[in-house]
Scaffold this motif. Sequence first.
Motif, mmCIF file in Angstrom:
data_model
loop_
_atom_site.group_PDB
_atom_site.id
_atom_site.type_symbol
_atom_site.label_atom_id
_atom_site.label_comp_id
_atom_site.label_asym_id
_atom_site.label_seq_id
_atom_site.Cartn_x
_atom_site.Cartn_y
_atom_site.Cartn_z
ATOM 1 N N VAL A 16 0.808 -1.222 0.000
ATOM 2 C CA VAL A 16 0.000 0.000 0.000
ATOM 3 C C VAL A 16 0.843 1.274 0.000
ATOM 4 O O VAL A 16 0.298 2.377 0.039
ATOM 5 C CB VAL A 16 -0.968 0.048 1.204
ATOM 6 N N GLY A 17 2.159 1.145 -0.062
ATOM 7 C CA GLY A 17 3.000 2.333 -0.030
ATOM 8 C C GLY A 17 4.446 1.959 0.176
ATOM 9 O O GLY A 17 4.860 0.824 -0.080
ATOM 10 N N GLY A 18 5.218 2.938 0.653
ATOM 11 C CA GLY A 18 6.626 2.674 0.882
ATOM 12 C C GLY A 18 7.386 3.913 1.290
ATOM 13 O O GLY A 18 6.814 4.973 1.561
ATOM 14 N N VAL A 19 8.701 3.750 1.312
ATOM 15 C CA VAL A 19 9.624 4.843 1.586
ATOM 16 C C VAL A 19 10.727 4.744 0.537
ATOM 17 O O VAL A 19 11.301 3.674 0.341
ATOM 18 C CB VAL A 19 10.252 4.755 2.995
ATOM 19 N N GLN A 20 10.972 5.861 -0.146
ATOM 20 C CA GLN A 20 12.034 5.907 -1.144
ATOM 21 C C GLN A 20 12.811 7.202 -0.970
ATOM 22 O O GLN A 20 12.305 8.170 -0.407
ATOM 23 C CB GLN A 20 11.456 5.810 -2.555
ATOM 24 N N VAL A 21 14.032 7.215 -1.470
ATOM 25 C CA VAL A 21 14.847 8.420 -1.434
ATOM 26 C C VAL A 21 14.714 9.104 -2.789
ATOM 27 O O VAL A 21 14.843 8.470 -3.838
ATOM 28 C CB VAL A 21 16.327 8.082 -1.148
ATOM 29 N N VAL A 22 14.429 10.405 -2.751
ATOM 30 C CA VAL A 22 14.273 11.198 -3.970
ATOM 31 C C VAL A 22 15.353 12.276 -3.974
ATOM 32 O O VAL A 22 15.324 13.180 -3.134
ATOM 33 C CB VAL A 22 12.875 11.863 -4.019
ATOM 34 N N PRO A 23 16.340 12.175 -4.885
ATOM 35 C CA PRO A 23 17.370 13.211 -4.946
ATOM 36 C C PRO A 23 16.755 14.559 -5.327
ATOM 37 O O PRO A 23 15.927 14.636 -6.243
ATOM 38 C CB PRO A 23 18.314 12.724 -6.058
ATOM 39 N N TYR A 24 17.143 15.606 -4.607
ATOM 40 C CA TYR A 24 16.624 16.933 -4.918
ATOM 41 C C TYR A 24 17.559 17.966 -4.287
ATOM 42 O O TYR A 24 17.739 17.973 -3.064
ATOM 43 C CB TYR A 24 15.200 17.109 -4.367
ATOM 44 N N PRO A 25 18.159 18.849 -5.110
ATOM 45 C CA PRO A 25 19.095 19.839 -4.558
ATOM 46 C C PRO A 25 18.425 20.747 -3.531
ATOM 47 O O PRO A 25 17.319 21.231 -3.759
ATOM 48 C CB PRO A 25 19.539 20.649 -5.783
ATOM 49 N N ASN A 26 19.073 20.932 -2.412
ATOM 50 C CA ASN A 26 18.594 21.789 -1.333
ATOM 51 C C ASN A 26 17.136 21.495 -0.979
ATOM 52 O O ASN A 26 16.265 22.367 -1.019
ATOM 53 C CB ASN A 26 18.777 23.266 -1.690
ATOM 54 N N ALA A 27 16.871 20.254 -0.631
ATOM 55 C CA ALA A 27 15.508 19.810 -0.321
ATOM 56 C C ALA A 27 14.887 20.655 0.788
ATOM 57 O O ALA A 27 13.721 21.038 0.703
ATOM 58 C CB ALA A 27 15.509 18.332 0.057
ATOM 59 N N ALA A 28 15.636 20.944 1.836
ATOM 60 C CA ALA A 28 15.085 21.728 2.949
ATOM 61 C C ALA A 28 14.707 23.128 2.488
ATOM 62 O O ALA A 28 13.678 23.671 2.909
ATOM 63 C CB ALA A 28 16.082 21.791 4.098
ATOM 64 N N GLY A 29 15.498 23.711 1.614
ATOM 65 C CA GLY A 29 15.195 25.036 1.091
ATOM 66 C C GLY A 29 13.931 25.051 0.242
ATOM 67 O O GLY A 29 13.238 26.065 0.161
ATOM 68 N N PHE A 30 13.626 23.923 -0.384
ATOM 69 C CA PHE A 30 12.425 23.850 -1.217
ATOM 70 C C PHE A 30 11.163 24.080 -0.390
ATOM 71 O O PHE A 30 10.218 24.705 -0.866
ATOM 72 C CB PHE A 30 12.347 22.501 -1.938
ATOM 73 N N ARG B 78 8.130 15.231 -11.344
ATOM 74 C CA ARG B 78 8.792 14.354 -12.326
ATOM 75 C C ARG B 78 9.696 13.355 -11.621
ATOM 76 O O ARG B 78 9.838 12.218 -12.054
ATOM 77 C CB ARG B 78 9.570 15.172 -13.347
ATOM 78 N N GLN B 79 10.301 13.772 -10.520
ATOM 79 C CA GLN B 79 11.150 12.869 -9.729
ATOM 80 C C GLN B 79 10.301 11.783 -9.069
ATOM 81 O O GLN B 79 10.693 10.634 -9.000
ATOM 82 C CB GLN B 79 11.905 13.638 -8.640
ATOM 83 N N LEU B 80 9.129 12.168 -8.567
ATOM 84 C CA LEU B 80 8.271 11.216 -7.861
ATOM 85 C C LEU B 80 7.629 10.207 -8.797
ATOM 86 O O LEU B 80 7.481 9.034 -8.457
ATOM 87 C CB LEU B 80 7.173 11.946 -7.079
ATOM 88 N N SER B 81 7.216 10.669 -9.965
ATOM 89 C CA SER B 81 6.514 9.793 -10.890
ATOM 90 C C SER B 81 6.814 10.219 -12.327
ATOM 91 O O SER B 81 6.005 10.882 -12.972
ATOM 92 C CB SER B 81 5.014 9.847 -10.609
ATOM 93 N N PRO B 82 7.974 9.822 -12.867
ATOM 94 C CA PRO B 82 8.395 10.311 -14.185
ATOM 95 C C PRO B 82 7.516 9.835 -15.341
ATOM 96 O O PRO B 82 7.422 10.495 -16.355
ATOM 97 C CB PRO B 82 9.815 9.772 -14.331
ATOM 98 N N GLU B 83 6.856 8.695 -15.175
ATOM 99 C CA GLU B 83 6.110 8.137 -16.299
ATOM 100 C C GLU B 83 4.689 8.667 -16.422
ATOM 101 O O GLU B 83 4.019 8.415 -17.412
ATOM 102 C CB GLU B 83 6.089 6.603 -16.221
ATOM 103 N N GLU B 84 4.180 9.377 -15.435
ATOM 104 C CA GLU B 84 2.783 9.806 -15.458
ATOM 105 C C GLU B 84 2.648 11.314 -15.448
ATOM 106 O O GLU B 84 3.474 12.027 -14.894
ATOM 107 C CB GLU B 84 2.045 9.265 -14.226
ATOM 108 N N ARG B 85 1.569 11.772 -16.033
ATOM 109 C CA ARG B 85 1.174 13.174 -15.915
ATOM 110 C C ARG B 85 0.226 13.241 -14.727
ATOM 111 O O ARG B 85 -0.791 12.551 -14.690
ATOM 112 C CB ARG B 85 0.478 13.625 -17.190
ATOM 113 N N LEU B 86 0.571 14.050 -13.738
ATOM 114 C CA LEU B 86 -0.183 14.069 -12.487
ATOM 115 C C LEU B 86 -0.771 15.438 -12.181
ATOM 116 O O LEU B 86 -0.165 16.465 -12.488
ATOM 117 C CB LEU B 86 0.731 13.671 -11.321
ATOM 118 N N ALA B 87 -1.916 15.419 -11.556
ATOM 119 C CA ALA B 87 -2.462 16.613 -10.926
ATOM 120 C C ALA B 87 -2.044 16.513 -9.459
ATOM 121 O O ALA B 87 -2.080 15.433 -8.879
ATOM 122 C CB ALA B 87 -3.979 16.628 -11.047
#
Length: 180
Positions: free
Chosen positions: A71-85, A105-114
């Motif tokens: 039903v879910g999970g935990v993954q690492v998503v690379p993102y420059p200055n994540a805290a600043g975001f 795009r990092q979370l779900s590159p294959e889908e167009r999401l709202a």
Amino acid sequence: MKKMLTMAVVLAASLLSLCACSSTDPPADPGEAPLQSWYKTDAYTLLLPQGFAAQEGEDGAVTLSLDGQAVGGVQVVPYPNAAGFLDTVGAASEDSRDSGKELMRQLSPEERLAYMMTVSEDGTYLEISCSPDTPDVTPEEETMHYLFPQGDQFYDLYFQAGPVSADQQQSMAKGFALHP
């Protein structure tokens, strides 16, 4: 002297017995499942409500299951200055919108999401509700992401919204702690 030593040993044993008997906790039933459990990695600790289990895969990502169903999970998503975001979320600037699109795009590159992004009340993580950008979306297709920044990456705790209630999601998000 020998008699005093014997009395001290008897007194100590009696006190230990008395302490053991006066515990206010009910005895544990070996057949009773715990209401919550902890899942720990080198990077974080996660509180799992009853019925949930976590399993680490070969790639380091963790799959969360509820009563045997993923039903879910935990993954690492690379993102420059994540805290600043987190500081830019909600800004009406074009840079903020572009950063949000890049993160999606990092979370779900294959889908167009709202999606809709907000920062948690305590300001420590990002909440994202997302679903396929199609007119006939059902609530079961919604995915919730709780992103915890650390350096140049996010730890993404995510769930399928259908099988995981909002209370269960919030409980796990509040029970997620990154290790320094």
